[in-house]
Enzyme design. Structure first.
Site, PDB file in Angstrom:
ATOM      1  N   CYS A 156       0.819  -1.229   0.000  1.00 38.59           N
ATOM      2  CA  CYS A 156       0.000   0.000   0.000  1.00 38.59           C
ATOM      3  C   CYS A 156       0.850   1.276   0.000  1.00 38.59           C
ATOM      4  CB  CYS A 156      -0.968  -0.013   1.173  1.00 38.59           C
ATOM      5  SG  CYS A 156      -0.321  -0.751   2.673  1.00 38.59           S
ATOM      6  N   HIS A 270      -2.157   6.408   4.109  1.00 43.06           N
ATOM      7  CA  HIS A 270      -0.701   6.444   4.288  1.00 43.06           C
ATOM      8  C   HIS A 270      -0.153   7.729   3.650  1.00 43.06           C
ATOM      9  CE1 HIS A 270      -0.996   2.524   5.837  1.00 43.06           C
ATOM     10  NE2 HIS A 270      -0.342   1.813   4.935  1.00 43.06           N
TER      11      HIS A 270
HETATM   12  N1  LIG Z   1      -4.730  -3.624   5.397  1.00 45.19           N
HETATM   13  C1  LIG Z   1      -4.110  -3.012   4.393  1.00 45.19           C
HETATM   14  O1  LIG Z   1      -4.082  -1.762   4.290  1.00 45.19           O
HETATM   15  C2  LIG Z   1      -3.426  -3.809   3.332  1.00 45.19           C
HETATM   16  C3  LIG Z   1      -3.279  -5.179   3.410  1.00 45.19           C
HETATM   17  N2  LIG Z   1      -2.630  -5.860   2.415  1.00 45.19           N
HETATM   18  C4  LIG Z   1      -2.471  -7.312   2.451  1.00 45.19           C
HETATM   19  O2  LIG Z   1      -3.757  -7.921   2.242  1.00 45.19           O
HETATM   20  C5  LIG Z   1      -3.852  -9.134   2.976  1.00 45.19           C
HETATM   21  C6  LIG Z   1      -5.022  -9.056   3.948  1.00 45.19           C
HETATM   22  O3  LIG Z   1      -4.770  -8.010   4.860  1.00 45.19           O
HETATM   23  P1  LIG Z   1      -5.835  -7.567   5.958  1.00 45.19           P
HETATM   24  O4  LIG Z   1      -7.200  -7.575   5.387  1.00 45.19           O
HETATM   25  O5  LIG Z   1      -5.297  -6.322   6.515  1.00 45.19           O
HETATM   26  O6  LIG Z   1      -5.719  -8.778   7.017  1.00 45.19           O
HETATM   27  P2  LIG Z   1      -6.749  -9.239   8.145  1.00 45.19           P
HETATM   28  O7  LIG Z   1      -5.932  -9.865   9.206  1.00 45.19           O
HETATM   29  O8  LIG Z   1      -7.664  -8.137   8.521  1.00 45.19           O
HETATM   30  O9  LIG Z   1      -7.632 -10.401   7.413  1.00 45.19           O
HETATM   31  C7  LIG Z   1      -7.062 -11.638   7.051  1.00 45.19           C
HETATM   32  C8  LIG Z   1      -8.065 -12.543   6.349  1.00 45.19           C
HETATM   33  O10 LIG Z   1      -7.424 -13.814   6.097  1.00 45.19           O
HETATM   34  C9  LIG Z   1      -8.249 -14.869   6.597  1.00 45.19           C
HETATM   35  N3  LIG Z   1      -7.451 -16.015   7.045  1.00 45.19           N
HETATM   36  C10 LIG Z   1      -6.618 -16.073   8.113  1.00 45.19           C
HETATM   37  N4  LIG Z   1      -6.109 -17.328   8.227  1.00 45.19           N
HETATM   38  C11 LIG Z   1      -6.643 -18.066   7.224  1.00 45.19           C
HETATM   39  C12 LIG Z   1      -6.525 -19.427   6.831  1.00 45.19           C
HETATM   40  N5  LIG Z   1      -5.761 -20.306   7.497  1.00 45.19           N
HETATM   41  N6  LIG Z   1      -7.221 -19.846   5.745  1.00 45.19           N
HETATM   42  C13 LIG Z   1      -8.013 -18.980   5.052  1.00 45.19           C
HETATM   43  N7  LIG Z   1      -8.191 -17.676   5.403  1.00 45.19           N
HETATM   44  C14 LIG Z   1      -7.496 -17.223   6.474  1.00 45.19           C
HETATM   45  C15 LIG Z   1      -9.026 -14.262   7.750  1.00 45.19           C
HETATM   46  O11 LIG Z   1     -10.183 -15.042   8.006  1.00 45.19           O
HETATM   47  P3  LIG Z   1     -10.791 -15.227   9.509  1.00 45.19           P
HETATM   48  O12 LIG Z   1     -11.574 -13.973   9.804  1.00 45.19           O
HETATM   49  O13 LIG Z   1     -11.650 -16.416   9.371  1.00 45.19           O
HETATM   50  O14 LIG Z   1      -9.628 -15.404  10.429  1.00 45.19           O
HETATM   51  C16 LIG Z   1      -9.325 -12.873   7.177  1.00 45.19           C
HETATM   52  O15 LIG Z   1     -10.436 -12.943   6.319  1.00 45.19           O
HETATM   53  C17 LIG Z   1      -2.510  -9.322   3.685  1.00 45.19           C
HETATM   54  O16 LIG Z   1      -1.686 -10.139   2.926  1.00 45.19           O
HETATM   55  C18 LIG Z   1      -1.970  -7.901   3.777  1.00 45.19           C
HETATM   56  O17 LIG Z   1      -0.589  -7.905   3.879  1.00 45.19           O
HETATM   57  C19 LIG Z   1      -2.180  -5.199   1.322  1.00 45.19           C
HETATM   58  C20 LIG Z   1      -2.322  -3.862   1.180  1.00 45.19           C
HETATM   59  C21 LIG Z   1      -2.925  -3.049   2.193  1.00 45.19           C
HETATM   60  N1  LIG Z   2       2.482  -3.493   5.677  1.00 46.80           N
HETATM   61  C1  LIG Z   2       1.443  -2.565   5.248  1.00 46.80           C
HETATM   62  C2  LIG Z   2       0.221  -3.309   4.827  1.00 46.80           C
HETATM   63  C3  LIG Z   2       0.514  -4.604   4.162  1.00 46.80           C
HETATM   64  O1  LIG Z   2      -0.135  -5.555   4.447  1.00 46.80           O
HETATM   65  O2  LIG Z   2       1.527  -4.640   3.290  1.00 46.80           O
HETATM   66  P1  LIG Z   2       1.900  -5.889   2.357  1.00 46.80           P
HETATM   67  O3  LIG Z   2       0.669  -6.190   1.534  1.00 46.80           O
HETATM   68  O4  LIG Z   2       3.014  -5.423   1.530  1.00 46.80           O
HETATM   69  O5  LIG Z   2       2.278  -7.046   3.228  1.00 46.80           O
HETATM   70  C4  LIG Z   2       1.142  -1.628   6.411  1.00 46.80           C
HETATM   71  O6  LIG Z   2       1.427  -2.047   7.488  1.00 46.80           O
HETATM   72  O7  LIG Z   2       0.619  -0.557   6.255  1.00 46.80           O
END
Ligand SMILES: NC(=O)C1=CN([C@@H]2O[C@H](COP(=O)(O)OP(=O)(O)OC[C@H]3O[C@@H](n4cnc5c(N)ncnc54)[C@H](OP(=O)(O)O)[C@@H]3O)[C@@H](O)[C@H]2O)C=CC1
Ligand SMILES: N[C@@H](CC(=O)OP(=O)(O)O)C(=O)O
Length: 381
Positions: A156, A270
């Site tokens: 991000c 950000h």
């Molecule tokens: N937040 C942000 O601003 C950004 C995030 N990202 C990336 O996007 C991805 C998601 O981030 P974010 O939404 O913040 O994370 P969260 O922790 O909020 O959500 C994670 C999700 O993954 C699921 N999950 C966890 N364990 C498992 C498993 N064993 N099998 C299947 N599903 C699973 C969870 O389900 P459950 O609820 O059932 O545990 C939940 O739906 C990450 O890789 C992060 O690095 C990228 C850019 C920006």
């Molecule tokens: N690491 C970023 C969010 C994130 O999940 O990044 P990435 O998708 O590169 O793991 C933050 O903390 O703001």
């Protein structure tokens, strides 16, 4: 493009921070209709509204409340064409690989496949031309895939920084050096994320892995494409024209880039301060840089992608903008905001950029990447 039809899509990680943005953004999307939801085995088998810890100010959309969440296995998403993934990075890699092998078009937010040499690291406002590598990615499978592929979003913070950098490269030629300092919102760490006692009344000057990701990802995104005609050591895999097969990591003009990342007590958005040195001497003036940023246009808008912002970079004149709370919802968070463009006494130019980490930094980018893939004929409709 779709003549009024909608494609069925699945959302993996639907209960998470990014997953909730997907649910919200896809509720009234002209191309896509949410058909299936996936999350961890802890959530599987239960209606979405029972397992999600909904954190958006709007209520849970009614269309999704009763959908029973499934385990993230391709057979549970059989009717879907497109998969949007907001999976936790600890599981995303293998799950997304399995969905690609089962012929789904996968649009991922996670870091796992970003460095794969055959996977586009796509910032939809910057490098949609990197989608040209998809036929090669498909050809690597045995037998070759007909519909499956993976496209990843950038980190991000990378996304916010690389949009103005791309605009400057397009206008003034290659960049020589970039210094970035980020102030990153807590939603970037997912839910429940960083403990309140660590972040309230505080700034944490460390985000694991973040600086390396920015330094590496910018080079892939701004880099060109290498074809099999460029690589004389490998025979052509696909008949006809030279096959686009990988990315040159900005190799033609090596760019030095250093990032310093901080977590700040902001909910979404950000902010980054950026200083740039151009290869070209003399460098452009601050006024020329402002004009180039304002004139930046995107292929996504040209191709009429529904999520593409009208103005990808909004330029602020006020000396105290952009700010996360005031500017993160510009064009529904699908563009970036730049301000304080001025001379840098050490490099050439410096400015501030703001990107909404959960929109253009995550879900909006994936959705726009899917729209671009349809526009470019990579998803059969
Ligand atoms: N937040 C942000 O601003 C950004 C995030 N990202 C990336 O996007 C991805 C998601 O981030 P974010 O939404 O913040 O994370 P969260 O922790 O909020 O959500 C994670 C999700 O993954 C699921 N999950 C966890 N364990 C498992 C498993 N064993 N099998 C299947 N599903 C699973 C969870 O389900 P459950 O609820 O059932 O545990 C939940 O739906 C990450 O890789 C992060 O690095 C990228 C850019 C920006
Ligand atoms: N690491 C970023 C969010 C994130 O999940 O990044 P990435 O998708 O590169 O793991 C933050 O903390 O703001």
């Amino acid at each position: 493009m779709l003549e009024g039809r909608q494609l069925k899509v699945g959302v993996l990680g639907a209960t998470g921070t990014v997953g909730q943005r997907f649910i919200s953004l896809l509720g009234d999307h002209p191309f896509f209709v949410v058909h299936a939801l996936g999350a961890s085995p802890r959530s599987a088998g239960k209606p979405y509204e029972q397992v999600v810890q909904w954190k958006l100010s709007q209520p849970i959309p009614s269309y999704v409340r009763g959908i029973v969440v499934k385990e993230c296995k391709p057979q549970n998403f059989a009717d879907c064409v497109v998969i949007f993934s907001g999976l936790d990075a600890s599981v995303a890699g293998d799950i997304e690989t399995a969905f690609r092998a089962a012929e789904f078009a996968v649009f991922s937010n996670s870091k796992n496949h970003r460095r794969d040499p055959d996977v586009p690291l796509l910032v939809p406002l910057v490098n949609p031309h990197h989608l040209a590598v998809i036929p090669y990615q498909r050809s690597l499978h045995s037998p070759p895939l007909e519909r499956g592929f993976i496209v990843t979003n950038a980190n991000c913070s990378t996304t916010g920084v690389v949009v103005p950098l791309a605009a400057l490269e397009r206008a003034f030629g290659p960049l020589d050096a970039v210094l970035v300092t980020t102030m990153q919102a807590i939603s970037g760490a997912g839910y429940p994320g960083i403990p309140s006692l660590d972040i309230l009344d505080n700034v944490v000057p460390y985000i694991s892995g973040e600086e390396e990701k920015i330094q590496w990802e910018v080079l892939k995104i701004l880099g060109g494409i290498v074809t099999d005609a460029d690589d004389k050591t490998k025979a052509s895999r696909l008949p006809g024209q030279p096959t686009p097969k990988t990315f040159d990591m900005h190799a033609s003009h090596p760019l030095r880039i250093s990032a310093a990342c901080n977590r700040v007590p902001v909910l979404d958005g950000h902010l980054a301060t950026v200083s740039v040195r151009f290869v070209r001497r003399p460098p452009p003036s601050p006024q020329q840089v402002r004009e180039a940023l304002e004139q930046f246009t995107t292929e996504a808008r040209h191709l009429r992608c529904p999520s593409a912002p009208r103005t990808p970079i909004v330029l602020h004149d006020a000396p105290d903008r952009p700010q996360p709370r005031l500017d993160r919802d510009y064009e529904k968070g699908s563009g970036v905001a730049v301000g304080r463009v001025r001379q840098c006494p050490v490099l050439d130019i410096k400015f501030v950029v703001l990107a909404n980490n959960v929109c253009i930094g995550a879900a909006t980018s994936s959705i726009m990447n899917a729209e671009l893939s349809i526009a470019k004929g990579l998803i059969q409709v």
